[in-house]
Write a protein that holds these residues in place. Structure first.
Motif, PDB file in Angstrom:
ATOM      1  N   HIS A  21       3.088 -28.783  -7.144  1.00  0.00           N
ATOM      2  CA  HIS A  21       2.649 -27.686  -6.283  1.00  0.00           C
ATOM      3  C   HIS A  21       2.770 -28.076  -4.815  1.00  0.00           C
ATOM      4  O   HIS A  21       2.783 -29.262  -4.462  1.00  0.00           O
ATOM      5  CB  HIS A  21       1.215 -27.298  -6.624  1.00  0.00           C
ATOM      6  CG  HIS A  21       1.101 -26.695  -7.998  1.00  0.00           C
ATOM      7  ND1 HIS A  21       1.429 -25.385  -8.257  1.00  0.00           N
ATOM      8  CD2 HIS A  21       0.749 -27.234  -9.181  1.00  0.00           C
ATOM      9  CE1 HIS A  21       1.267 -25.137  -9.558  1.00  0.00           C
ATOM     10  NE2 HIS A  21       0.860 -26.251 -10.139  1.00  0.00           N
ATOM     11  N   PRO A  24      -1.515 -28.823   0.357  1.00  0.00           N
ATOM     12  CA  PRO A  24      -2.418 -27.891   1.049  1.00  0.00           C
ATOM     13  C   PRO A  24      -1.896 -27.576   2.459  1.00  0.00           C
ATOM     14  O   PRO A  24      -1.316 -28.439   3.115  1.00  0.00           O
ATOM     15  CB  PRO A  24      -3.741 -28.662   1.122  1.00  0.00           C
ATOM     16  CG  PRO A  24      -3.649 -29.693   0.054  1.00  0.00           C
ATOM     17  CD  PRO A  24      -2.207 -30.050  -0.063  1.00  0.00           C
TER      18      PRO A  24
ATOM     19  N   TYR B  12       8.994 -23.326  -5.333  1.00  0.00           N
ATOM     20  CA  TYR B  12       8.679 -22.550  -4.139  1.00  0.00           C
ATOM     21  C   TYR B  12       8.642 -23.410  -2.882  1.00  0.00           C
ATOM     22  O   TYR B  12       7.972 -23.061  -1.912  1.00  0.00           O
ATOM     23  CB  TYR B  12       7.335 -21.837  -4.330  1.00  0.00           C
ATOM     24  CG  TYR B  12       7.308 -21.000  -5.574  1.00  0.00           C
ATOM     25  CD1 TYR B  12       8.158 -19.901  -5.717  1.00  0.00           C
ATOM     26  CD2 TYR B  12       6.462 -21.314  -6.626  1.00  0.00           C
ATOM     27  CE1 TYR B  12       8.168 -19.140  -6.868  1.00  0.00           C
ATOM     28  CE2 TYR B  12       6.453 -20.548  -7.785  1.00  0.00           C
ATOM     29  CZ  TYR B  12       7.311 -19.475  -7.901  1.00  0.00           C
ATOM     30  OH  TYR B  12       7.319 -18.723  -9.041  1.00  0.00           O
ATOM     31  N   LYS B  57      -0.756 -20.438   1.072  1.00  0.00           N
ATOM     32  CA  LYS B  57       0.055 -20.346  -0.142  1.00  0.00           C
ATOM     33  C   LYS B  57      -0.171 -19.001  -0.819  1.00  0.00           C
ATOM     34  O   LYS B  57      -1.309 -18.556  -0.971  1.00  0.00           O
ATOM     35  CB  LYS B  57      -0.288 -21.490  -1.097  1.00  0.00           C
ATOM     36  CG  LYS B  57       0.214 -22.837  -0.595  1.00  0.00           C
ATOM     37  CD  LYS B  57       0.069 -23.924  -1.632  1.00  0.00           C
ATOM     38  CE  LYS B  57      -1.321 -24.467  -1.681  1.00  0.00           C
ATOM     39  NZ  LYS B  57      -1.427 -25.651  -2.568  1.00  0.00           N
ATOM     40  N   GLU B  59       0.123 -16.087  -3.908  1.00  0.00           N
ATOM     41  CA  GLU B  59      -0.187 -16.107  -5.341  1.00  0.00           C
ATOM     42  C   GLU B  59       1.027 -16.603  -6.132  1.00  0.00           C
ATOM     43  O   GLU B  59       0.898 -17.381  -7.077  1.00  0.00           O
ATOM     44  CB  GLU B  59      -0.592 -14.705  -5.792  1.00  0.00           C
ATOM     45  CG  GLU B  59      -1.191 -14.658  -7.180  1.00  0.00           C
ATOM     46  CD  GLU B  59      -1.702 -13.264  -7.520  1.00  0.00           C
ATOM     47  OE1 GLU B  59      -1.591 -12.904  -8.694  1.00  0.00           O
ATOM     48  OE2 GLU B  59      -2.176 -12.561  -6.617  1.00  0.00           O
ATOM     49  N   GLU B  61       3.330 -18.597  -5.132  1.00  0.00           N
ATOM     50  CA  GLU B  61       3.556 -20.036  -4.908  1.00  0.00           C
ATOM     51  C   GLU B  61       2.567 -20.906  -5.676  1.00  0.00           C
ATOM     52  O   GLU B  61       2.801 -22.102  -5.845  1.00  0.00           O
ATOM     53  CB  GLU B  61       3.465 -20.351  -3.413  1.00  0.00           C
ATOM     54  CG  GLU B  61       4.675 -19.858  -2.623  1.00  0.00           C
ATOM     55  CD  GLU B  61       4.502 -20.047  -1.128  1.00  0.00           C
ATOM     56  OE1 GLU B  61       5.502 -20.312  -0.436  1.00  0.00           O
ATOM     57  OE2 GLU B  61       3.359 -19.907  -0.624  1.00  0.00           O
ATOM     58  N   THR B  62       1.478 -20.344  -6.096  1.00  0.00           N
ATOM     59  CA  THR B  62       0.475 -21.151  -6.793  1.00  0.00           C
ATOM     60  C   THR B  62       0.489 -20.935  -8.304  1.00  0.00           C
ATOM     61  O   THR B  62      -0.176 -21.668  -9.031  1.00  0.00           O
ATOM     62  CB  THR B  62      -0.943 -20.819  -6.279  1.00  0.00           C
ATOM     63  OG1 THR B  62      -1.153 -19.407  -6.406  1.00  0.00           O
ATOM     64  CG2 THR B  62      -1.097 -21.238  -4.829  1.00  0.00           C
ATOM     65  N   ARG B  63       1.237 -19.952  -8.777  1.00  0.00           N
ATOM     66  CA  ARG B  63       1.216 -19.673 -10.219  1.00  0.00           C
ATOM     67  C   ARG B  63       2.036 -20.722 -10.983  1.00  0.00           C
ATOM     68  O   ARG B  63       2.905 -21.387 -10.416  1.00  0.00           O
ATOM     69  CB  ARG B  63       1.734 -18.263 -10.515  1.00  0.00           C
ATOM     70  CG  ARG B  63       3.243 -18.115 -10.473  1.00  0.00           C
ATOM     71  CD  ARG B  63       3.651 -16.712 -10.909  1.00  0.00           C
ATOM     72  NE  ARG B  63       5.074 -16.480 -10.702  1.00  0.00           N
ATOM     73  CZ  ARG B  63       6.002 -16.821 -11.587  1.00  0.00           C
ATOM     74  NH1 ARG B  63       5.662 -17.416 -12.710  1.00  0.00           N
ATOM     75  NH2 ARG B  63       7.274 -16.578 -11.328  1.00  0.00           N
ATOM     76  N   GLN B  64       1.718 -20.831 -12.263  1.00  0.00           N
ATOM     77  CA  GLN B  64       2.453 -21.751 -13.118  1.00  0.00           C
ATOM     78  C   GLN B  64       3.819 -21.143 -13.450  1.00  0.00           C
ATOM     79  O   GLN B  64       3.890 -20.018 -13.924  1.00  0.00           O
ATOM     80  CB  GLN B  64       1.662 -22.028 -14.408  1.00  0.00           C
ATOM     81  CG  GLN B  64       2.129 -23.234 -15.191  1.00  0.00           C
ATOM     82  CD  GLN B  64       1.984 -24.550 -14.421  1.00  0.00           C
ATOM     83  OE1 GLN B  64       1.079 -24.714 -13.611  1.00  0.00           O
ATOM     84  NE2 GLN B  64       2.913 -25.468 -14.670  1.00  0.00           N
TER      85      GLN B  64
END
Lengths: 97, 416
Positions: A21, A24, B12, B57, B59, B61-64
């Motif tokens: 990911h 931050p 992303y 970020k 949504e 960009e943070t989803r699996q």
């Protein structure tokens, strides 16, 4: 279906991908440190230096650290990445071609 | 870029783009790039950089992410014409006519080996920063069928696949490969090591080399321009990966595979990558042959070491002129004579990119080379990366030097 042929798929088997990911984000870079990393692509060091100049001219409130990655561009520079994680609010990796 | 970051598990990752090229642009020109628009979005480049660093970020960009990329064994049945079109559209071919890999044809190819179809042969990737894809004996057979190879060639093709060295490297420098076959298998499958061996005049040479290319592009996950292939100019050597047998019968030296740990009665295939630079000449003149060879060596690029590809006539001349009665003695001479001033060497862009960082990290012999004065002659190559093979039909003493990197030798017998 009589004239239809059944043929093999010639592609190999891809590996599993483990998702990583984004780091931050900070909402404001003022007073923070941003690393500009030259990854040793052709003349990338000159481009990175010009980006640093832009920050000095336009955002002097942001601390800029210009670094040249150790090793060729295909290699990881673990020491640098560790330093960025510890001290940086963000990093720009200058990747060529 | 997006395909690469997806493979790294960061679909992303945020980007901003200055125009290409950066190389060769002055500081003033590059400052204009920085002050100007992003080459993709058209918005100010530095605004894109700041936004990428600070924008919360999303949504998405943070989803699996769903990374399901399984490869089916077969494609959807269709007409021969439509299947041909499908393979072309999917870039599964080299754009020459090919054989559709039907179940029957693949089964016949598999008769060429005793190994189980589901045996894993290896993993391959387009470049060091890309993911490696895996492949089985059956998958190699599929590509061998497409190339028009015969089942008796299959152990050589499996050995090529087992090297895990891609013949479809995704480098902007447009590299191709070279494959040299040694041992009894050369005669068993009627390969050519004589007249025209490196040209389109032998079925085994032609289709084994073509199969090496096809299996590389498909089994590594593709060779798609702008995605998994970035060669700026491309390379015609890639059509059959310069595949031939060494002329062991007329060579005055030991076969290449014997130099690399095999017995003469074993069969093996050796692969070389980075094939681009080629120097060429006729024979060795009595008075200035050393100067001529030095000129050829300087004419290669300094990053891909020389492999001498010698007609037997010229191989004998190297013995007559230089007394090199072993390949090792010739290699020693090449190492000592392939030199240039250190200042010129370190100024090459290829050396700046790929060698200089190693020198800075203390890797030898590069660190020692870096200490040389600018006008001091230094060896361009390492001795252990210089090679010699013999091929040709002795119609004349023409010969060449291929700039390339030896990538390994694989047993053919292991895949019979």
């Amino acid at each position: 279906m009589g004239s239809h042929l059944k043929v093999h798929n010639p592609m190999g088997y891809p590996p599993q991908i483990d998702q990583k990911h984004l780091a931050p984000r900070v909402s404001d870079l003022a007073g923070k440190t941003v690393y500009l990393v030259d990854c040793r692509f052709d003349d990338g060091d000159i481009l990175v230096e010009q980006m640093a100049n832009w920050f000095r001219d336009n955002r002097p409130d942001i601390n800029i650290e210009v670094r040249r990655k150790s090793g060729v561009y295909t290699e990881r520079d673990e020491n640098l990445y560790e330093e960025i994680q510890q001290k940086g609010a963000g990093a720009v990796m200058a990747v060529g071609h | 870029m997006k395909a690469s970051t997806l493979q790294q598990g960061i679909p992303y990752l945020r980007h901003a783009f200055v125009p290409q090229p950066v190389m060769g642009r002055s500081p003033t020109q590059l400052r204009a790039y920085v002050d100007g628009p992003d080459d993709i979005t058209g918005r100010p480049f530095m605004s894109e950089v700041i936004a990428a660093l600070t924008r919360p970020k999303s949504e998405e960009e943070t989803r699996q992410h769903n990374f399901d990329r399984s490869t089916p064994r077969f494609v959807e049945p269709d007409t021969e014409e439509n299947l041909h079109q499908l393979f072309v559209e999917n870039l599964w071919t080299d754009m020459l006519p090919f054989i559709l890999p039907t179940e029957e044809r693949v089964a016949a190819m598999l008769e060429g080996t005793s190994r189980s179809p589901d045996t894993v042969v290896g993993q391959m990737r387009p470049t060091g920063t890309r993911e490696a894809w895996e492949y089985t004996v059956e998958k190699v057979a599929v590509n061998a069928v497409m190339a028009g190879a015969k089942p008796e060639y299959f152990p050589v093709i499996l050995a090529l696949a087992a090297t895990c060295a891609s013949a479809r490297a995704s480098t902007t420098s447009s590299a191709a490969s070279m494959a040299v076959v040694n041992g009894p298998v050369r005669e068993e499958i009627d390969m050519n090591w004589g007249t025209g061996a490196m040209g389109p005049y032998n079925h085994a040479n032609a289709t084994i080399g073509r199969a090496y290319g096809l299996l590389s592009q498909n089994l590594q996950g593709g060779s798609v321009p702008a995605e998994t292939y970035l060669g700026s100019q491309g390379n015609n050597y890639a059509y059959n990966s310069v595949t031939f047998a060494e002329n062991e019968e007329r060579s005055p030296w030991v076969p290449f595979h014997v130099q690399h740990g095999f017995d003469a009665d074993q069969s093996a295939v050796s692969v070389f990558g980075g094939c681009r630079s080629t120097a060429f000449n006729l024979g060795l003149r009595a008075k200035h042959w050393q100067d001529h060879v030095r000129n050829m060596l300087r004419g290669l690029n300094p990053h891909n070491p020389p492999t001498f590809v010698l007609d037997p006539i010229t191989a004998q001349q190297f013995i007559d002129r230089g007394g090199f009665d072993t390949k090792e003695k010739l290699i020693q001479w090449v190492y000592e004579n392939a030199t240039m001033p250190a200042g010129i060497y370190w100024d090459y862009q290829l050396i700046e990119n790929y060698v200089y960082p190693h020198a800075l990290n203390g890797v030898e012999p590069y660190a020692t080379k870096l200490k040389a004065a600018s006008d001091e002659l230094i060896p361009i190559y390492r001795e252990d990366e210089i090679h010699v093979v013999v091929v040709g039909g002795e119609t004349n003493g023409y010969w060449r030097i291929m700039g390339c990197n030896y990538a390994g030798t694989a047993s053919v017998d292991d895949w019979r």
